[in-house]
Design a protein around this motif. Structure first.
Motif, PDB file in Angstrom:
ATOM      1  N   ARG A 130       0.810  -0.986   0.469  1.00 54.47           N
ATOM      2  CA  ARG A 130       0.280  -0.136   0.040  1.00 54.47           C
ATOM      3  C   ARG A 130       1.026   0.897  -0.313  1.00 54.47           C
ATOM      4  N   THR A 131       0.696   1.473  -0.931  1.00 57.48           N
ATOM      5  CA  THR A 131       2.043   2.738  -1.228  1.00 57.48           C
ATOM      6  C   THR A 131       1.501   4.345  -2.442  1.00 57.48           C
ATOM      7  N   SER A 132       2.102   5.073  -1.992  1.00 55.65           N
ATOM      8  CA  SER A 132       1.627   5.823  -3.560  1.00 55.65           C
ATOM      9  C   SER A 132       2.983   6.049  -3.581  1.00 55.65           C
ATOM     10  N   GLN A 133       3.905   5.930  -3.992  1.00 57.82           N
ATOM     11  CA  GLN A 133       5.308   6.156  -4.580  1.00 57.82           C
ATOM     12  C   GLN A 133       6.054   5.288  -4.914  1.00 57.82           C
ATOM     13  N   SER A 134       6.652   5.033  -6.320  1.00 53.39           N
ATOM     14  CA  SER A 134       6.957   4.466  -7.248  1.00 53.39           C
ATOM     15  C   SER A 134       7.776   3.494  -6.611  1.00 53.39           C
ATOM     16  N   TRP A 135       8.877   2.823  -6.918  1.00 51.12           N
ATOM     17  CA  TRP A 135      10.143   1.962  -6.605  1.00 51.12           C
ATOM     18  C   TRP A 135      10.940   2.853  -5.993  1.00 51.12           C
ATOM     19  N   ASP A 136      11.470   3.918  -7.120  1.00 50.06           N
ATOM     20  CA  ASP A 136      12.683   4.866  -6.260  1.00 50.06           C
ATOM     21  C   ASP A 136      11.948   5.733  -5.633  1.00 50.06           C
ATOM     22  N   GLY A 137      10.718   6.071  -4.505  1.00 50.58           N
ATOM     23  CA  GLY A 137      10.691   6.337  -3.708  1.00 50.58           C
ATOM     24  C   GLY A 137       9.655   7.984  -4.695  1.00 50.58           C
ATOM     25  N   VAL A 138       9.526   8.445  -5.730  1.00 46.20           N
ATOM     26  CA  VAL A 138       8.590   9.678  -6.022  1.00 46.20           C
ATOM     27  C   VAL A 138       7.183   9.354  -5.907  1.00 46.20           C
ATOM     28  N   GLU A 139       7.430  10.489  -5.474  1.00 42.88           N
ATOM     29  CA  GLU A 139       5.431  10.163  -5.212  1.00 42.88           C
ATOM     30  C   GLU A 139       4.544   9.761  -6.645  1.00 42.88           C
ATOM     31  N   LEU A 140       3.504   9.436  -6.700  1.00 42.44           N
ATOM     32  CA  LEU A 140       2.512   9.025  -7.732  1.00 42.44           C
ATOM     33  C   LEU A 140       1.881  10.208  -8.600  1.00 42.44           C
ATOM     34  N   PRO A 141       1.839  10.585  -9.368  1.00 40.52           N
ATOM     35  CA  PRO A 141       1.240  11.350  -9.875  1.00 40.52           C
ATOM     36  C   PRO A 141      -0.830  11.426  -9.652  1.00 40.52           C
ATOM     37  N   ASN A 142      -1.089  12.448  -9.376  1.00 43.14           N
ATOM     38  CA  ASN A 142      -2.070  12.343  -9.057  1.00 43.14           C
ATOM     39  C   ASN A 142      -3.487  11.102 -10.730  1.00 43.14           C
ATOM     40  N   TYR A 143      -4.409  10.436 -10.267  1.00 45.39           N
ATOM     41  CA  TYR A 143      -5.419   9.919 -10.993  1.00 45.39           C
ATOM     42  C   TYR A 143      -6.008  10.707 -11.799  1.00 45.39           C
ATOM     43  N   LEU A 144      -5.931  10.338 -13.029  1.00 42.94           N
ATOM     44  CA  LEU A 144      -6.655  10.080 -14.903  1.00 42.94           C
ATOM     45  C   LEU A 144      -8.011  10.917 -13.928  1.00 42.94           C
ATOM     46  N   GLN A 145      -8.027  11.753 -15.054  1.00 44.01           N
ATOM     47  CA  GLN A 145      -9.321  12.792 -14.973  1.00 44.01           C
ATOM     48  C   GLN A 145      -9.920  11.513 -16.045  1.00 44.01           C
ATOM     49  N   GLY A 146     -11.731  11.410 -16.049  1.00 42.94           N
ATOM     50  CA  GLY A 146     -12.182  10.197 -16.643  1.00 42.94           C
ATOM     51  C   GLY A 146     -12.575   8.858 -16.359  1.00 42.94           C
ATOM     52  N   ARG A 147     -13.275   8.135 -17.379  1.00 43.48           N
ATOM     53  CA  ARG A 147     -13.138   6.701 -17.326  1.00 43.48           C
ATOM     54  C   ARG A 147     -11.883   5.773 -17.067  1.00 43.48           C
ATOM     55  N   PRO A 148     -12.031   5.646 -17.013  1.00 43.38           N
ATOM     56  CA  PRO A 148     -10.703   4.438 -16.239  1.00 43.38           C
ATOM     57  C   PRO A 148     -10.902   2.582 -16.772  1.00 43.38           C
ATOM     58  N   GLU A 149      -9.248   2.394 -17.034  1.00 41.27           N
ATOM     59  CA  GLU A 149      -9.517   1.520 -18.194  1.00 41.27           C
ATOM     60  C   GLU A 149      -8.457   0.765 -17.180  1.00 41.27           C
ATOM     61  N   LEU A 150      -9.249  -0.151 -16.943  1.00 37.52           N
ATOM     62  CA  LEU A 150      -8.206  -1.447 -15.441  1.00 37.52           C
ATOM     63  C   LEU A 150      -7.686  -2.297 -16.441  1.00 37.52           C
ATOM     64  N   VAL A 151      -5.868  -2.327 -16.907  1.00 37.84           N
ATOM     65  CA  VAL A 151      -5.390  -3.231 -17.700  1.00 37.84           C
ATOM     66  C   VAL A 151      -4.677  -4.961 -16.912  1.00 37.84           C
ATOM     67  N   ALA A 152      -4.812  -5.671 -17.326  1.00 35.39           N
ATOM     68  CA  ALA A 152      -3.818  -6.969 -16.512  1.00 35.39           C
ATOM     69  C   ALA A 152      -2.994  -7.613 -17.784  1.00 35.39           C
ATOM     70  N   VAL A 153      -1.751  -7.461 -17.485  1.00 33.07           N
ATOM     71  CA  VAL A 153      -0.933  -8.327 -18.455  1.00 33.07           C
ATOM     72  C   VAL A 153       0.597  -8.726 -17.882  1.00 33.07           C
ATOM     73  N   LYS A 154       0.326  -9.961 -18.258  1.00 31.28           N
ATOM     74  CA  LYS A 154       1.330 -10.865 -18.121  1.00 31.28           C
ATOM     75  C   LYS A 154       2.101 -11.227 -19.160  1.00 31.28           C
ATOM     76  N   TYR A 155       3.617 -10.911 -18.577  1.00 32.50           N
ATOM     77  CA  TYR A 155       4.673 -10.630 -19.171  1.00 32.50           C
ATOM     78  C   TYR A 155       5.903 -12.221 -18.949  1.00 32.50           C
ATOM     79  N   VAL A 156       6.632 -12.093 -19.582  1.00 32.18           N
ATOM     80  CA  VAL A 156       7.301 -13.792 -19.505  1.00 32.18           C
ATOM     81  C   VAL A 156       8.438 -12.777 -20.318  1.00 32.18           C
ATOM     82  N   PHE A 157      10.061 -12.951 -19.809  1.00 33.45           N
ATOM     83  CA  PHE A 157      11.359 -12.216 -20.178  1.00 33.45           C
ATOM     84  C   PHE A 157      12.317 -13.297 -19.910  1.00 33.45           C
TER      85      PHE A 157
END
Length: 158
Positions: free
Chosen positions: A47-74
Protein backbone atom coordinates in the motif's frame (compact mmCIF):
# COMPACT_ATOMS: atom_id res chain seq x y z
CA UNK A 1 -43.50 -52.89 28.61
CA UNK A 2 -41.26 -54.44 26.02
CA UNK A 3 -42.33 -51.80 23.44
CA UNK A 4 -41.43 -49.06 25.90
CA UNK A 5 -37.95 -50.53 26.47
CA UNK A 6 -37.38 -50.72 22.70
CA UNK A 7 -38.59 -47.12 22.32
CA UNK A 8 -36.22 -45.90 25.09
CA UNK A 9 -33.36 -47.88 23.56
CA UNK A 10 -34.06 -46.50 20.07
CA UNK A 11 -34.34 -42.95 21.42
CA UNK A 12 -31.10 -43.32 23.37
CA UNK A 13 -29.27 -44.67 20.29
CA UNK A 14 -30.66 -41.80 18.18
CA UNK A 15 -29.53 -39.20 20.74
CA UNK A 16 -26.06 -40.77 21.00
CA UNK A 17 -25.67 -40.97 17.20
CA UNK A 18 -26.89 -37.38 16.79
CA UNK A 19 -24.50 -36.16 19.47
CA UNK A 20 -21.61 -38.02 17.87
CA UNK A 21 -22.49 -36.56 14.45
CA UNK A 22 -22.56 -33.02 15.88
CA UNK A 23 -19.27 -33.60 17.71
CA UNK A 24 -17.62 -34.89 14.53
CA UNK A 25 -18.93 -31.90 12.54
CA UNK A 26 -17.59 -29.52 15.19
CA UNK A 27 -14.22 -31.27 15.13
CA UNK A 28 -14.14 -30.98 11.31
CA UNK A 29 -15.01 -27.28 11.50
CA UNK A 30 -12.32 -26.69 14.13
CA UNK A 31 -9.79 -28.62 12.06
CA UNK A 32 -10.58 -26.43 9.04
CA UNK A 33 -10.15 -23.28 11.13
CA UNK A 34 -6.82 -24.58 12.42
CA UNK A 35 -5.65 -25.55 8.93
CA UNK A 36 -4.98 -22.34 6.97
CA UNK A 37 -4.83 -24.27 3.70
CA UNK A 38 -8.59 -24.85 3.89
CA UNK A 39 -9.60 -21.31 4.82
CA UNK A 40 -9.45 -18.03 2.94
CA UNK A 41 -6.47 -15.88 3.87
CA UNK A 42 -5.80 -12.27 2.97
CA UNK A 43 -2.36 -10.65 2.99
CA UNK A 44 -1.89 -7.07 1.88
CA UNK A 45 1.23 -7.05 -0.28
CA UNK A 46 1.70 -3.31 -0.67
CA UNK A 47 0.00 0.00 0.00
CA UNK A 48 1.90 3.03 -1.24
CA UNK A 49 1.66 6.31 -3.09
CA UNK A 50 5.27 6.12 -4.35
CA UNK A 51 7.02 4.25 -7.14
CA UNK A 52 9.95 1.95 -6.35
CA UNK A 53 12.42 4.86 -6.58
CA UNK A 54 10.60 6.85 -3.86
CA UNK A 55 8.92 9.37 -6.19
CA UNK A 56 5.31 10.30 -5.41
CA UNK A 57 2.79 8.93 -7.90
CA UNK A 58 0.89 11.53 -9.97
CA UNK A 59 -2.76 12.36 -9.38
CA UNK A 60 -5.09 9.87 -10.97
CA UNK A 61 -6.26 10.59 -14.51
CA UNK A 62 -9.57 12.35 -15.05
CA UNK A 63 -12.31 10.47 -16.86
CA UNK A 64 -13.35 6.84 -17.17
CA UNK A 65 -10.61 4.45 -16.04
CA UNK A 66 -9.50 1.40 -17.97
CA UNK A 67 -7.90 -1.32 -15.87
CA UNK A 68 -5.45 -3.58 -17.71
CA UNK A 69 -3.71 -6.72 -16.45
CA UNK A 70 -0.78 -8.15 -18.42
CA UNK A 71 1.35 -11.26 -17.91
CA UNK A 72 4.95 -10.82 -19.08
CA UNK A 73 7.48 -13.60 -19.58
CA UNK A 74 11.10 -12.47 -20.04
CA UNK A 75 13.66 -15.11 -21.05
CA UNK A 76 16.91 -15.37 -19.11
CA UNK A 77 19.37 -12.73 -20.31
CA UNK A 78 16.65 -10.58 -21.92
CA UNK A 79 17.03 -6.79 -21.78
CA UNK A 80 14.00 -4.58 -22.32
CA UNK A 81 14.49 -1.35 -24.21
CA UNK A 82 14.31 2.06 -22.59
CA UNK A 83 10.70 3.15 -22.09
CA UNK A 84 8.39 5.10 -19.82
CA UNK A 85 4.85 4.52 -18.60
CA UNK A 86 2.36 7.37 -19.00
CA UNK A 87 0.01 5.60 -16.55
CA UNK A 88 0.38 4.17 -13.06
CA UNK A 89 1.08 0.47 -12.81
CA UNK A 90 2.23 -2.11 -10.34
CA UNK A 91 2.73 -5.83 -10.36
CA UNK A 92 3.96 -8.97 -8.69
CA UNK A 93 6.90 -11.04 -9.84
CA UNK A 94 6.03 -14.71 -9.55
CA UNK A 95 9.20 -16.26 -10.97
CA UNK A 96 12.79 -15.20 -11.41
CA UNK A 97 14.49 -11.92 -10.66
CA UNK A 98 14.09 -8.64 -12.56
CA UNK A 99 16.46 -5.67 -12.36
CA UNK A 100 14.92 -2.28 -13.18
CA UNK A 101 17.35 0.51 -14.07
CA UNK A 102 16.41 4.18 -14.14
CA UNK A 103 18.04 6.53 -16.63
CA UNK A 104 19.81 8.09 -13.63
CA UNK A 105 21.48 4.73 -12.90
CA UNK A 106 19.37 3.88 -9.85
CA UNK A 107 18.53 0.16 -9.75
CA UNK A 108 15.85 -1.97 -8.14
CA UNK A 109 16.05 -5.77 -8.03
CA UNK A 110 12.65 -7.42 -7.76
CA UNK A 111 12.63 -10.99 -6.42
CA UNK A 112 10.04 -13.77 -6.62
CA UNK A 113 6.92 -12.92 -4.63
CA UNK A 114 7.72 -9.21 -4.42
CA UNK A 115 5.48 -6.38 -5.56
CA UNK A 116 6.85 -3.47 -7.57
CA UNK A 117 5.28 -0.07 -8.27
CA UNK A 118 6.69 1.21 -11.56
CA UNK A 119 7.93 4.69 -12.33
CA UNK A 120 5.47 6.99 -14.13
CA UNK A 121 6.73 9.27 -16.92
CA UNK A 122 10.33 8.39 -16.03
CA UNK A 123 12.54 6.58 -18.56
CA UNK A 124 13.88 3.21 -17.41
CA UNK A 125 14.45 -0.34 -18.62
CA UNK A 126 14.51 -3.86 -17.21
CA UNK A 127 16.87 -6.80 -17.41
CA UNK A 128 16.58 -10.47 -16.56
CA UNK A 129 20.08 -11.15 -15.27
CA UNK A 130 19.04 -14.52 -13.89
CA UNK A 131 19.12 -18.04 -15.29
CA UNK A 132 15.37 -18.69 -15.53
CA UNK A 133 12.54 -16.80 -17.20
CA UNK A 134 10.92 -13.94 -15.32
CA UNK A 135 7.15 -14.15 -15.00
CA UNK A 136 5.63 -10.83 -14.04
CA UNK A 137 1.97 -9.85 -13.70
CA UNK A 138 1.41 -6.09 -14.11
CA UNK A 139 -1.75 -4.07 -13.46
CA UNK A 140 -2.23 -0.73 -15.19
CA UNK A 141 -4.57 2.11 -14.18
CA UNK A 142 -5.11 3.56 -17.62
CA UNK A 143 -7.69 5.11 -19.91
CA UNK A 144 -8.94 4.05 -23.32
CA UNK A 145 -6.40 4.61 -26.12
CA UNK A 146 -3.49 5.47 -23.77
CA UNK A 147 -0.36 3.37 -24.33
CA UNK A 148 0.85 1.29 -21.40
CA UNK A 149 4.45 2.08 -22.32
CA UNK A 150 6.23 4.44 -24.70
CA UNK A 151 9.47 3.06 -26.18
CA UNK A 152 12.65 5.10 -26.53
CA UNK A 153 14.73 3.30 -29.20
CA UNK A 154 16.93 6.38 -29.58
CA UNK A 155 18.55 5.55 -26.24
CA UNK A 156 21.03 2.69 -26.71
CA UNK A 157 21.23 -0.22 -24.28
CA UNK A 158 24.70 -0.89 -22.92
Amino acid sequence: MRKMKLWVLATTITVICGTMTIMMACNDANAQNENPATSVQSTELIRTSQSWDGVELPNYLQGRPELVAVKYVFPAGQKLGWHHHPVMNYGILVQGELTIIGQDGKEKVVHEGEVVVEMVNTIHHGENRGTKPVILYMFYLSQKDLPLAVQHPEIPLE
